[in-house]
Design a protein around this motif. Structure first.
Motif, PDB file in Angstrom:
ATOM      1  N   GLN A  76      -3.690  11.895  20.086  1.00  0.00           N
ATOM      2  CA  GLN A  76      -4.196  10.757  19.320  1.00  0.00           C
ATOM      3  C   GLN A  76      -4.562   9.643  20.290  1.00  0.00           C
ATOM      4  O   GLN A  76      -3.757   9.278  21.108  1.00  0.00           O
ATOM      5  CB  GLN A  76      -3.135  10.230  18.338  1.00  0.00           C
ATOM      6  N   ASN A  77      -5.785   9.102  20.275  1.00  0.00           N
ATOM      7  CA  ASN A  77      -6.844   9.597  19.428  1.00  0.00           C
ATOM      8  C   ASN A  77      -7.362  10.935  19.943  1.00  0.00           C
ATOM      9  O   ASN A  77      -7.162  11.281  21.093  1.00  0.00           O
ATOM     10  CB  ASN A  77      -7.960   8.573  19.347  1.00  0.00           C
ATOM     11  N   GLU A 177      -4.651   3.319  11.486  1.00  0.00           N
ATOM     12  CA  GLU A 177      -4.992   4.268  10.417  1.00  0.00           C
ATOM     13  C   GLU A 177      -6.007   3.679   9.443  1.00  0.00           C
ATOM     14  O   GLU A 177      -5.912   3.880   8.239  1.00  0.00           O
ATOM     15  CB  GLU A 177      -3.742   4.731   9.673  1.00  0.00           C
ATOM     16  N   ARG A 227     -15.934   6.902   9.874  1.00  0.00           N
ATOM     17  CA  ARG A 227     -15.560   7.864   8.834  1.00  0.00           C
ATOM     18  C   ARG A 227     -16.742   8.759   8.476  1.00  0.00           C
ATOM     19  O   ARG A 227     -16.577   9.963   8.247  1.00  0.00           O
ATOM     20  CB  ARG A 227     -15.034   7.128   7.605  1.00  0.00           C
ATOM     21  N   ASP A 232     -11.426   9.969  12.589  1.00  0.00           N
ATOM     22  CA  ASP A 232     -10.272   9.369  11.912  1.00  0.00           C
ATOM     23  C   ASP A 232      -9.296   8.850  12.965  1.00  0.00           C
ATOM     24  O   ASP A 232      -8.251   9.449  13.212  1.00  0.00           O
ATOM     25  CB  ASP A 232      -9.603  10.419  11.012  1.00  0.00           C
ATOM     26  N   LEU A 234      -6.366   7.012  14.956  1.00  0.00           N
ATOM     27  CA  LEU A 234      -5.049   6.444  14.662  1.00  0.00           C
ATOM     28  C   LEU A 234      -5.088   4.938  14.857  1.00  0.00           C
ATOM     29  O   LEU A 234      -4.531   4.180  14.065  1.00  0.00           O
ATOM     30  CB  LEU A 234      -3.997   7.066  15.584  1.00  0.00           C
ATOM     31  N   TYR A 235      -5.749   4.512  15.929  1.00  0.00           N
ATOM     32  CA  TYR A 235      -5.859   3.082  16.220  1.00  0.00           C
ATOM     33  C   TYR A 235      -7.291   2.767  16.619  1.00  0.00           C
ATOM     34  O   TYR A 235      -8.021   3.616  17.132  1.00  0.00           O
ATOM     35  CB  TYR A 235      -4.896   2.659  17.343  1.00  0.00           C
ATOM     36  N   ALA A 275       2.775   4.828  11.726  1.00  0.00           N
ATOM     37  CA  ALA A 275       1.554   5.632  11.640  1.00  0.00           C
ATOM     38  C   ALA A 275       1.680   6.889  12.486  1.00  0.00           C
ATOM     39  O   ALA A 275       1.212   7.965  12.096  1.00  0.00           O
ATOM     40  CB  ALA A 275       0.359   4.802  12.081  1.00  0.00           C
ATOM     41  N   ARG A 278       3.698   9.376  10.586  1.00  0.00           N
ATOM     42  CA  ARG A 278       2.922   9.973   9.493  1.00  0.00           C
ATOM     43  C   ARG A 278       1.989  11.055  10.030  1.00  0.00           C
ATOM     44  O   ARG A 278       1.797  12.097   9.385  1.00  0.00           O
ATOM     45  CB  ARG A 278       2.128   8.904   8.745  1.00  0.00           C
ATOM     46  N   ARG A 279       1.396  10.820  11.200  1.00  0.00           N
ATOM     47  CA  ARG A 279       0.515  11.830  11.780  1.00  0.00           C
ATOM     48  C   ARG A 279       1.317  13.084  12.142  1.00  0.00           C
ATOM     49  O   ARG A 279       0.834  14.204  11.963  1.00  0.00           O
ATOM     50  CB  ARG A 279      -0.181  11.268  13.018  1.00  0.00           C
TER      51      ARG A 279
END
Length: 282
Positions: A76-77, A177, A227, A232, A234-235, A275, A278-279
């Motif tokens: 991530q990313n 996010e 998007r 997508d 993360l930051y 976040a 959650r990922r």
């Protein structure tokens, strides 16, 4: 659970975000390790997720960095975001999609090709911070800088210097996010007719700010394009400047290794840690 924070020497020692993020993750019972992306001995398969943070030396070895990113599980990313975002030619894509971007001329070699302006900023399309970036008042100096970058095999960007930066600075909008977290204002970093430095960091003044609706609108339009492209992050950090008409212009979209200015916003490190978890769970 272990989370890896990818950095590079010596930037791990000056990245002000790292200690806060390490502490926030530890509050969730998560162990963190800081590893260098360019350390061939570093392991990446023993962690739940790797966060790209202060890998600020990638500008010298972009393809090696991207090859590393492609090999890292749970990054991530993600590697596709990094490939698009590590070359500022992404600004062309955003401008083509209707985003108001600071006007940019590419690979200028004559004064006739310069955008109309009183001053110009010249920089390479692959850079971090203000490395190899300078502000020029004389057309010949701006062109000479642009030509030197091209002669070194780099893509040169030439932009009019946005005068409001001297009085108002740049507004950096930080999203986690896809949701707004906090904003800061960065004071001007470039002095007129100063030689381009090679380091990716320069001293800057930073203060927290409450952004206006126009800042939110501009930033969220940029994230909407991300998007639409299937990205997508993360930051994300969206750097905005104001033109003479009061319109917010995109200066840069930072999805690779941005300073997130966590010390300037209470709870921001916790929001990022949440976040991350959650990922991992998702």
């Amino acid at each position: 659970m272990i989370v890896a924070l990818a950095s590079a020497h010596p930037y791990d020692t000056i990245d002000a975000d790292l200690p806060l993020l390490v502490d926030a993750l530890s509050q969730h019972g998560v162990e963190t390790v800081i590893r260098y992306w360019d350390d061939p001995q570093a392991r990446w398969d023993d962690v739940a997720v790797t966060l790209v943070r202060s890998c600020w030396n990638y500008i010298e070895r972009r393809e090696a960095f991207l090859a590393w990113a492609e090999r890292i599980p749970h990054l991530q990313n993600t590697a596709d975001i990094l490939r698009w975002n590590t070359d500022k030619t992404y600004l062309r894509d955003l401008a083509d999609a209707g985003i108001d971007v600071v006007p940019t001329h590419w690979d200028v070699r004559t004064t006739e090709e310069l955008p109309a302006a009183l001053e110009w900023v010249v920089k390479p399309s692959v850079s971090a911070g203000s490395a190899d970036t300078a502000r020029w008042a004389m057309p010949d100096d701006a062109v000479a800088h642009s030509r030197a970058l091209q002669d070194a095999g780099r893509t040169a960007m030439v932009q009019p210097y946005i005068a409001s930066v001297d009085a108002q600075g740049e507004t950096a909008m930080i999203y986690i996010e896809g949701r707004f977290s906090h904003a800061i204002v960065k004071g001007p970093r470039l002095t007129q007719d100063s030689a381009a430095g090679t380091e990716p960091t320069r001293a800057e003044s930073v203060v927290a700010t409450t952004p206006e609706p126009a800042h939110h609108d501009a930033a969220e339009r940029v994230l909407g394009i991300c998007r639409d492209r299937g990205l997508d992050p993360l930051y994300a950090r969206i750097d905005l400047v104001e033109d003479a008409s009061g319109r917010q212009l995109l200066l840069e979209l930072e999805l690779t290794e941005p300073s997130l200015f966590l010390p300037h916003a209470g709870g921001a490190a916790d929001r990022l840690a949440d976040a991350v978890l959650r990922r991992v769970a998702g």
